[in-house]
Design an enzyme around this catalytic site. Structure first.
Site, PDB file in Angstrom:
ATOM      1  N   ILE A  12       0.855  -1.193   0.000  1.00  0.00           N
ATOM      2  CA  ILE A  12       0.000   0.000   0.000  1.00  0.00           C
ATOM      3  C   ILE A  12       0.888   1.239   0.000  1.00  0.00           C
ATOM      4  CG2 ILE A  12      -1.867   1.224   1.184  1.00  0.00           C
ATOM      5  CD1 ILE A  12      -2.602  -1.385   2.571  1.00  0.00           C
ATOM      6  N   SER A  16       1.190   7.270   5.452  1.00  0.00           N
ATOM      7  CA  SER A  16       1.567   8.071   6.622  1.00  0.00           C
ATOM      8  C   SER A  16       0.356   8.588   7.384  1.00  0.00           C
ATOM      9  CB  SER A  16       2.456   9.246   6.206  1.00  0.00           C
ATOM     10  OG  SER A  16       1.753  10.130   5.346  1.00  0.00           O
ATOM     11  N   SER A  17      -0.792   8.694   6.707  1.00  0.00           N
ATOM     12  CA  SER A  17      -1.992   9.209   7.355  1.00  0.00           C
ATOM     13  C   SER A  17      -3.211   8.824   6.533  1.00  0.00           C
ATOM     14  CB  SER A  17      -1.922  10.740   7.496  1.00  0.00           C
ATOM     15  OG  SER A  17      -1.881  11.355   6.218  1.00  0.00           O
ATOM     16  N   GLY A  18      -4.381   9.164   7.037  1.00  0.00           N
ATOM     17  CA  GLY A  18      -5.610   9.082   6.269  1.00  0.00           C
ATOM     18  C   GLY A  18      -5.990   7.691   5.805  1.00  0.00           C
ATOM     19  N   ILE A  19      -6.484   7.612   4.572  1.00  0.00           N
ATOM     20  CA  ILE A  19      -6.998   6.359   4.038  1.00  0.00           C
ATOM     21  C   ILE A  19      -5.906   5.305   3.971  1.00  0.00           C
ATOM     22  CG2 ILE A  19      -8.070   5.250   2.040  1.00  0.00           C
ATOM     23  CD1 ILE A  19      -9.356   7.963   1.377  1.00  0.00           C
ATOM     24  N   SER A 142     -10.932   9.413  -6.571  1.00  0.00           N
ATOM     25  CA  SER A 142     -11.705  10.454  -5.895  1.00  0.00           C
ATOM     26  C   SER A 142     -12.990  10.631  -6.681  1.00  0.00           C
ATOM     27  CB  SER A 142     -10.918  11.773  -5.892  1.00  0.00           C
ATOM     28  OG  SER A 142     -11.738  12.874  -5.533  1.00  0.00           O
ATOM     29  N   TYR A 155      -5.842  18.726 -10.335  1.00  0.00           N
ATOM     30  CA  TYR A 155      -6.099  17.538  -9.525  1.00  0.00           C
ATOM     31  C   TYR A 155      -7.124  16.629 -10.203  1.00  0.00           C
ATOM     32  CZ  TYR A 155      -7.531  14.649  -5.553  1.00  0.00           C
ATOM     33  OH  TYR A 155      -7.834  13.584  -4.730  1.00  0.00           O
TER      34      TYR A 155
END
Length: 283
Positions: A12, A16-19, A142, A155
């Site tokens: 993965i 470091s954070s989040g999902i 997203s 983005y």
């Protein structure tokens, strides 16, 4: 995915954070050998803490998705240590707020490099090994990969590109036993927005003729993140669905809101409904 008594291995990115963090912990809890990668290993404290609190072990390694040598080293290392790779979750990404007249082309290239070419780097390196295991290639995109959004041109372009690439790749990969899925979160209460480094008032001040539209847009987005954001763990459930379902869907939204939002685009043949919706965001 091929059956085996050997524990399956997943790599993965962006953990470091989040999902990414939540997905790594969830995969380890489900019994996967979980290789949790991140560009900067010095930022792994939250990941280690979450793993300890969950009582799981993670194999934390460095991987910079825009550096092909780094990607190759990480994938080769997984094969050397585990002998197999059963799944990849492309989660690493970077946000960007801006608009065409005010952005440089270099700004746009940088966004594409991380969010699109970074996904391709990892996927290309992993595919031979996923073929060997009948594995899964999962990419967190997203709702911005389906619906273009004001001041998110670069983005959304990158996420559109990822979705188009993976949608095109999916039937080809299926012929060699690899399942391809994309995960479409809406607003998620993570450090993602903070990590953009957005100084709202400075951005508005620099927006020139777009200042009023940007302020209106930011008011809408802040409302979404403050009022309707799901937790990273909630979004990671969709990742686990793609990882473990017998026949995962190609496109998986993470909330009812995301399904409604993307559904408006997918049913909007002439584009008028989406432009009316997003036009209201900017006044």
């Amino acid at each position: 995915m091929s059956s085996t008594s050997t524990p399956r291995t997943v790599l993965i990115t962006g953990t470091s954070s989040g999902i990414g963090l939540a997905a790594a912990v969830a995969a380890a809890r489900a019994g996967w050998n979980t290789v949790a990668t991140l560009r900067d290993p010095s930022r792994a404290d939250a990941l280690r803490k979450a793993a300890a609190e969950a009582g799981v072990e993670l194999d934390i390694r460095q991987l910079d998705v825009v550096d092909e040598a780094s990607v190759a080293a990480a994938v080769d290392g997984v094969i050397a240590d585990y002998g197999r790779l059963d799944a990849v979750v492309n989660n690493a990404g970077a946000g960007h707020v801006g608009t065409l007249e005010n952005d440089s082309v270099a700004d746009v290239r940088e966004v594409m490099e991380v969010n699109f070419f970074g996904v391709l780097n990892v996927s290309k390196a992993a595919l031979p090994h996923l073929r060997a295991t009948g594995g899964r290639l999962i990419t967190v995109t997203s709702v911005g990969g389906v619906v273009g959004q004001p001041f998110n041109e670069a983005y959304c372009a990158a996420k559109f590109a990822v979705e188009g690439y993976m949608e095109s790749l999916a039937p080809v990969a299926r012929t060699v036993g690899v399942s391809v899925s994309v995960i479409e979160p809406g607003a998620v209460a993570t450090e993602f927005v903070t990590n953009i480094g957005l100084d709202i008032e400075a951005e508005i001040a620099a927006a020139g003729p777009y200042a009023d539209a940007m302020r209106s847009y930011i008011d809408v987005v802040v409302g979404q993140f403050m009022d309707g954001a799901q937790t990273p763990a909630g979004a990671a459930e969709a990742v686990m669905e793609a990882l473990t379902a017998d026949s995962p869907a190609f496109r998986i939204q993470t909330t009812d809101w995301a399904r409604t939002f993307t559904g408006a685009k997918l049913a909007d043949l002439d584009g008028s409904a989406v432009l009316a919706m997003t036009g209201a965001w900017v006044g």
